[in-house]
Each structure stands twice: as structure tokens, then as C-alpha cells.
Design an enzyme around this catalytic site. Structure first.
Site, PDB file in Angstrom:
ATOM      1  NE  ARG A 190      61.238  43.748  56.456  1.00 61.77           N
ATOM      2  CZ  ARG A 190      61.938  44.677  57.010  1.00 61.77           C
ATOM      3  NH1 ARG A 190      62.958  45.575  56.235  1.00 61.77           N
ATOM      4  NH2 ARG A 190      61.891  45.126  58.063  1.00 61.77           N
ATOM      5  CG  LEU A 191      56.052  44.368  48.797  1.00 63.46           C
ATOM      6  CD1 LEU A 191      54.437  44.202  48.299  1.00 63.46           C
ATOM      7  CD2 LEU A 191      56.510  43.045  48.453  1.00 63.46           C
TER       8      LEU A 191
END
Length: 213
Positions: A190-191
Site C-alpha cells: 500500500r505504498l
């Protein structure tokens, strides 16, 4: 909760990465062309969000039928729910989600009707059955039965069995002229990468901001 996304899917940033773009329309065209090659259905599908007179949001899927530096165009019935809501509050948001590419594009802006000439030109490209359906459908109104709709289609088909089908007077299009366009690309854990382009008015220069995911 464990994120099971593998690091092998990571796409490192490079000087040629989308985050280096300084203008959104060319970037959108590039992403759309990639989606046309990878999406199994309707790469031009977009969620259209409007609001009703009480401020309650409405959202539905429509098909983008054109775009350029002036904005993003779609067509529908003027008297439909979205048509009435856009007439009362001519602002909208769009979302393209290309799952095969793990990308999305968010768009917000003002809405204006297309010209009659634009609507006529696009309507003429539609398949004849779709043209007939546009005449037969009273979009967003209550329908007593599927049979009643089929009867309406048959009546219109009989009327235009020979010759071209003209554009119905209650059918046209809208153009969303963006003030904000955000490009989002999935990254592991989720970066994600997020780039937002923003301007105060059409024709002005875009500013670009990199956003936290």
C-alpha cells in the site's frame, strides 16, 4: 492483517515514470492506450458522480466517448436522473479504474453540455439498434414490464425501418472540464504512487503535487 502482495510486483520509480509528467492529458492518453490493450471489457468505462437537490451523491458507470484538452465527454438522456442533477448542479467527479493495470484516475470539474453538432455527429456513429433504443427508452422513469419496453422498441423500429435514425431531442452529451486530475498506481504494501494535477480554471497552467498514499 498480513499484506500478501509480493515484492516481485514492485515497479521502481525511474526518470521515465509517470510521476515525472508535467501535464495530465498526455499521461491520461498513455494510460488509456495501455488499458485498451489489457482490459477485458470497456476500458473507457468510468464512474460518474453527481449530487441530487438534497446534496445526496449519486454514482453510476457510463462510457467516455471522447476526450481532449477541453475535457471528457459522455452521452445520455437529458431527462435521466444524471441529466437532471447536472442541470441543477453542473459539477461532477469521474473515476477510471483499470484493474488489469492496478491504476485509477480521479477527475473533478465543471460540466457543460456538448453542442448539438457534436451530439448529432456522435449519435450518427451508434449502431442502429442503439439509436432505436435511445428513442424507446424513458431513462430513469418507472417501467411497468420488459414487454412494454420491447413494444416501444418495436414501434420505433417500424418507424425507422428505412433510412437514418435522427437524434432524439431529449438525448445529448456533457463535457467534464477538469480542475483536478489524480493518477494513482498500485505499489506493494500500500505504498502507492499518487500524483495530483490542479488548476483554478480551464486554460490555466497545471500545478502538480505528489500525494501520500
Amino acid at each position: 492483517m498480513t499484506d500478501t502482495t509480493s515484492m516481485k510486483h514492485q515497479t521502481p520509480l525511474t526518470s521515465g515514470d509517470f510521476t515525472a509528467a508535467d501535464e495530465p492529458f498526455a499521461l491520461f492518453e498513455s494510460w488509456l492506450n495501455e488499458a485498451i490493450k489489457s482490459e477485458p471489457n470497456d476500458p473507457n468505462a468510468m464512474a460518474l458522480a453527481t449530487v441530487d437537490p438534497d446534496g445526496l451523491p449519486d454514482v453510476r458507470m457510463v462510457l467516455m466517448k471522447g476526450f481532449d484538452t477541453e475535457g471528457f465527454v459522455f452521452y445520455s438522456h437529458i431527462a435521466s436522473q444524471k441529466g437532471r442533477e447536472l442541470a441543477a448542479n453542473p459539477k461532477a467527479a469521474l473515476l477510471f479504474h483499470w484493474k488489469s493495470l492496478r491504476r485509477q484516475v480521479r477527475i473533478r470539474g465543471n460540466v457543460t453540455p456538448v453542442t448539438d453538432a457534436e451530439a448529432d455527429a456522435y449519435f450518427a456513429t451508434r449502431p442502429k439498434q442503439a439509436q432505436i433504443g435511445a428513442w424507446a427508452s424513458k431513462q430513469s422513469q418507472a417501467l411497468e414490464s420488459r414487454f412494454a419496453f420491447e413494444q416501444a422498441i418495436a414501434k420505433v423500429a417500424a418507424r425507422y425501418v428505412i433510412g437514418e435514425v435522427p437524434r432524439p431531442p431529449g438525448w445529448s452529451g456533457w463535457r467534464i472540464t477538469p480542475s483536478r486530475i489524480e493518477f494513482w498506481h498500485d505499489r506493494p504494501f500500500r505504498l502507492h504512487d499518487r500524483i495530483e494535477f490542479r488548476r483554478d480554471a480551464a486554460g490555466q497552467k497545471w500545478s502538480k503535487t505528489r500525494m501520500y498514499p
